[in-house]
Design a protein around this motif. Structure first.
Motif, short mmCIF file in Angstrom:
data_model
loop_
_atom_site.label_atom_id
_atom_site.label_comp_id
_atom_site.label_asym_id
_atom_site.label_seq_id
_atom_site.Cartn_x
_atom_site.Cartn_y
_atom_site.Cartn_z
N ASP A 1 0.81 -1.21 0.00
CA ASP A 1 0.00 0.00 0.00
C ASP A 1 0.84 1.26 0.00
OD1 ASP A 1 1.06 -0.29 2.49
OD2 ASP A 1 -0.85 -0.22 3.57
N ASP A 2 2.17 1.10 -0.11
CA ASP A 2 3.08 2.24 -0.15
C ASP A 2 3.36 2.57 -1.62
OD1 ASP A 2 4.95 4.16 0.15
OD2 ASP A 2 6.35 2.97 1.33
N PRO A 3 3.07 3.78 -2.08
CA PRO A 3 3.24 4.10 -3.51
C PRO A 3 4.70 4.26 -3.94
CG PRO A 3 2.51 6.04 -2.31
CD PRO A 3 2.48 4.93 -1.32
N THR A 4 5.63 4.27 -3.01
CA THR A 4 7.03 4.46 -3.41
C THR A 4 7.50 3.25 -4.22
OG1 THR A 4 7.76 3.45 -1.33
CG2 THR A 4 7.51 5.84 -1.37
N PRO A 5 8.42 3.47 -5.17
CA PRO A 5 8.89 2.36 -6.01
C PRO A 5 9.58 1.28 -5.18
CG PRO A 5 9.50 4.49 -6.96
CD PRO A 5 9.00 4.76 -5.57
N PHE A 6 9.50 0.06 -5.67
CA PHE A 6 10.19 -1.05 -5.02
C PHE A 6 11.71 -0.89 -5.19
CE2 PHE A 6 6.43 -4.17 -5.69
CZ PHE A 6 5.78 -3.59 -4.61
N PRO A 7 12.46 -1.37 -4.23
CA PRO A 7 13.92 -1.40 -4.41
C PRO A 7 14.28 -2.25 -5.64
CG PRO A 7 13.35 -1.78 -2.12
CD PRO A 7 12.06 -1.84 -2.89
N PRO A 8 15.43 -1.98 -6.27
CA PRO A 8 15.79 -2.69 -7.50
C PRO A 8 15.84 -4.20 -7.34
CG PRO A 8 17.21 -0.77 -7.20
CD PRO A 8 16.41 -0.92 -5.94
N GLU A 9 16.37 -4.68 -6.20
CA GLU A 9 16.46 -6.13 -6.04
C GLU A 9 15.08 -6.78 -5.95
OE1 GLU A 9 16.91 -4.18 -2.00
OE2 GLU A 9 17.66 -3.90 -4.04
N ILE A 10 14.11 -6.08 -5.32
CA ILE A 10 12.76 -6.63 -5.22
C ILE A 10 12.07 -6.57 -6.59
CG2 ILE A 10 10.48 -6.30 -4.18
CD1 ILE A 10 11.85 -5.35 -1.66
N ALA A 11 12.22 -5.45 -7.31
CA ALA A 11 11.62 -5.34 -8.64
C ALA A 11 12.17 -6.41 -9.58
CB ALA A 11 11.88 -3.94 -9.21
N THR A 12 13.47 -6.70 -9.47
CA THR A 12 14.07 -7.75 -10.32
C THR A 12 13.53 -9.12 -9.94
OG1 THR A 12 16.07 -6.41 -10.54
CG2 THR A 12 16.24 -8.77 -11.06
N ALA A 13 13.35 -9.35 -8.64
CA ALA A 13 12.85 -10.65 -8.18
C ALA A 13 11.41 -10.90 -8.61
CB ALA A 13 12.97 -10.75 -6.66
N LEU A 14 10.61 -9.83 -8.78
CA LEU A 14 9.20 -9.99 -9.14
C LEU A 14 8.96 -9.94 -10.64
CD1 LEU A 14 7.50 -7.71 -6.44
CD2 LEU A 14 7.75 -10.19 -6.41
N LYS A 15 9.88 -9.41 -11.42
CA LYS A 15 9.67 -9.19 -12.84
C LYS A 15 9.44 -10.52 -13.57
CE LYS A 15 9.73 -6.58 -16.57
NZ LYS A 15 8.74 -5.50 -16.80
N GLY A 16 8.27 -10.64 -14.18
CA GLY A 16 7.94 -11.81 -14.98
C GLY A 16 7.72 -13.09 -14.20
N ARG A 17 7.66 -13.04 -12.89
CA ARG A 17 7.51 -14.24 -12.08
C ARG A 17 6.05 -14.43 -11.66
NH1 ARG A 17 12.77 -14.89 -9.84
NH2 ARG A 17 12.10 -16.82 -8.83
N GLU A 18 5.70 -15.66 -11.32
CA GLU A 18 4.40 -15.95 -10.73
C GLU A 18 4.48 -15.68 -9.23
OE1 GLU A 18 1.23 -19.66 -10.18
OE2 GLU A 18 3.07 -19.90 -11.38
N VAL A 19 3.56 -14.87 -8.74
CA VAL A 19 3.59 -14.41 -7.35
C VAL A 19 2.40 -15.00 -6.61
CG1 VAL A 19 3.52 -12.42 -5.82
CG2 VAL A 19 4.79 -12.29 -7.98
N GLU A 20 2.69 -15.63 -5.49
CA GLU A 20 1.62 -16.07 -4.58
C GLU A 20 1.50 -15.03 -3.47
OE1 GLU A 20 0.42 -19.56 -1.35
OE2 GLU A 20 2.18 -19.83 -2.67
N LEU A 21 0.36 -14.42 -3.39
CA LEU A 21 0.10 -13.38 -2.39
C LEU A 21 -0.67 -14.01 -1.24
CD1 LEU A 21 0.63 -10.33 -2.11
CD2 LEU A 21 -1.63 -9.93 -3.07
N ALA A 22 0.06 -14.41 -0.19
CA ALA A 22 -0.56 -15.05 0.98
C ALA A 22 -1.02 -13.96 1.94
CB ALA A 22 0.43 -16.00 1.64
N LEU A 23 -2.33 -13.67 1.95
CA LEU A 23 -2.87 -12.56 2.74
C LEU A 23 -3.22 -13.00 4.15
CD1 LEU A 23 -5.18 -10.86 0.08
CD2 LEU A 23 -2.81 -10.29 0.68
N ASP A 24 -3.24 -12.00 5.03
CA ASP A 24 -3.61 -12.21 6.43
C ASP A 24 -5.08 -12.64 6.50
OD1 ASP A 24 -3.86 -12.22 9.13
OD2 ASP A 24 -3.69 -10.05 9.38
N PRO A 25 -5.41 -13.69 7.26
CA PRO A 25 -6.81 -14.12 7.38
C PRO A 25 -7.74 -13.03 7.89
CG PRO A 25 -5.34 -15.81 8.22
CD PRO A 25 -4.48 -14.60 7.96
#
Length: 359
Positions: free
Chosen positions: A70-94
């Motif tokens: 929920d923070d609009p600031t850009p992701f750090p480069p290492e996180i953006a690289t880790a997420l680019k083109g990958r399948e992401v499982e978003l495990a949300l709080d119950p």
């Protein structure tokens, strides 16, 4: 009066059914190809786990990263690289979800998706189109029933999270949570990447283009084969006609109807050229029994004989006295080899023609 014939409804229905089947096949093939391409191009799935304070943790090769979606600031480069083109499982709080137990007859096991969807507006404040929901695997319950837990929340609450991830170019987003009582994972939302639909459309266009090209090539080959086949048929018909004409000419010549020239030539050749069998028979009658022929050559009206005889000189006289040969001469001197009982000779003579032999 002109009568207009309308196409039958059965043929129209069959054509529509064929087009629907073809379109469904193309869609299925395009979806399969797009999914396969997406699986091959995107990396392994990464997991974002939400804690109670709304902070997500992400496992990286060199440690664990923490971030807020929920923070609009850009992701750090290492996180953006880790997420680019990958399948992401978003495990949300119950805590983000509303959980409701649901019991159904055991016979409803094959229809759980439709039944849960129809029960969402009764179990939750949202309709089925407004809610993001899922349910736990069914468990056996008393009285031959099944028990499961439904987790649901408003799609609008998840949109900011999924939109933030889509902006980072992730491959696909899978939203999950855990049931509060059993801890069983619940698949709430499976959101393909924004390019997935366009990928399917692109693959569909490629398939249609390939099939269209194949159909055009087949049509062109059919047209070319028609022209080539017609030309070959014309040539075959011409050859057949020429063969038939030659056959008629031969039959006419054989029957003497206009073919006297051919028959006369054959008859003249038969009279002028001596037969080898007749020459051999004449030699066997002329030459004595003590003469052995080892070589016989015929060329035109001449014959050359080579062999062994007790009296080679007498052979010239015998050939001249016969009615079959004339002008007999030695081609080579007679010789006598050691151990042989006769002389080797080589004689040439002219073969008398059949008419000359009868004189």
């Amino acid at each position: 009066m002109t009568q207009i014939t309308k196409p039958s409804s059965s043929s129209t229905l069959s054509l529509a059914r064929l087009l629907d089947t073809f379109s469904a096949f193309i869609d299925l093939a395009a979806g399969f190809a797009a999914d396969l391409r997406e699986r091959l191009t995107r990396g392994a799935a990464v997991r974002l786990v939400e804690a109670e304070d709304g902070v997500f943790t992400l496992a990286l090769p060199d440690g664990t990263a923490r971030l807020r979606l929920d923070d609009p600031t850009p992701f750090p480069p290492e996180i953006a690289t880790a997420l680019k083109g990958r399948e992401v499982e978003l495990a949300l709080d119950p805590a983000r979800f509303l959980f409701r137990p649901l019991e159904l007859p055991r016979g409803a096991a094959a229809f759980l998706d439709g039944i849960v969807r129809s029960q969402i507006d009764r179990l939750t404040p949202w309709s089925a189109t407004e809610a993001a929901y899922g349910f736990t695997p069914p468990q056996d319950a008393p009285d031959d029933r099944l028990a499961l837990t439904v987790a649901a929340t408003a799609r609008a609450r998840l949109s900011p999270l999924t939109d933030r991830l889509k902006a980072q170019g992730v491959g696909a987003i899978l939203v999950t949570t855990q049931a509060e009582d059993t801890g069983a994972p619940i698949r709430v939302l499976d959101h393909a990447a924004s390019g997935a639909a366009s990928g399917v459309a692109g693959v569909r266009r490629v398939l249609l283009g390939v099939l269209g090209g194949a159909a055009g090539a087949a049509l062109l080959a059919l047209v070319v084969s028609g022209f080539v086949g017609g030309s070959l048929d014309t040539e075959l018909e011409d050859i057949t006609q020429r063969i038939a004409a030659q056959r008629r000419a031969l039959v006419t010549a054989r029957d003497g109807q206009g073919g006297t020239t051919v028959l006369a030539a054959l008859e003249r050749r038969k009279r002028e050229v001596p037969a080898g069998v007749l020459v051999l028979e004449a030699l066997s009658q002329v030459l004595p029994d003590d003469t052995h022929v080892t070589e016989l050559q015929m060329e035109g009206d001449r014959v050359e004989v080579a062999g062994v005889s007790r009296e080679a000189a007498a052979l010239i006289r015998l050939l001249e006295q016969s009615h079959q040969f004339a002008e007999a001469t030695f081609v080579a001197p007679t010789t006598r080899a050691a151990g042989e009982a006769g002389e080797r000779f080589h004689i040439s003579a002219r073969i008398l023609l059949p008419m000359e032999a009868m004189r």
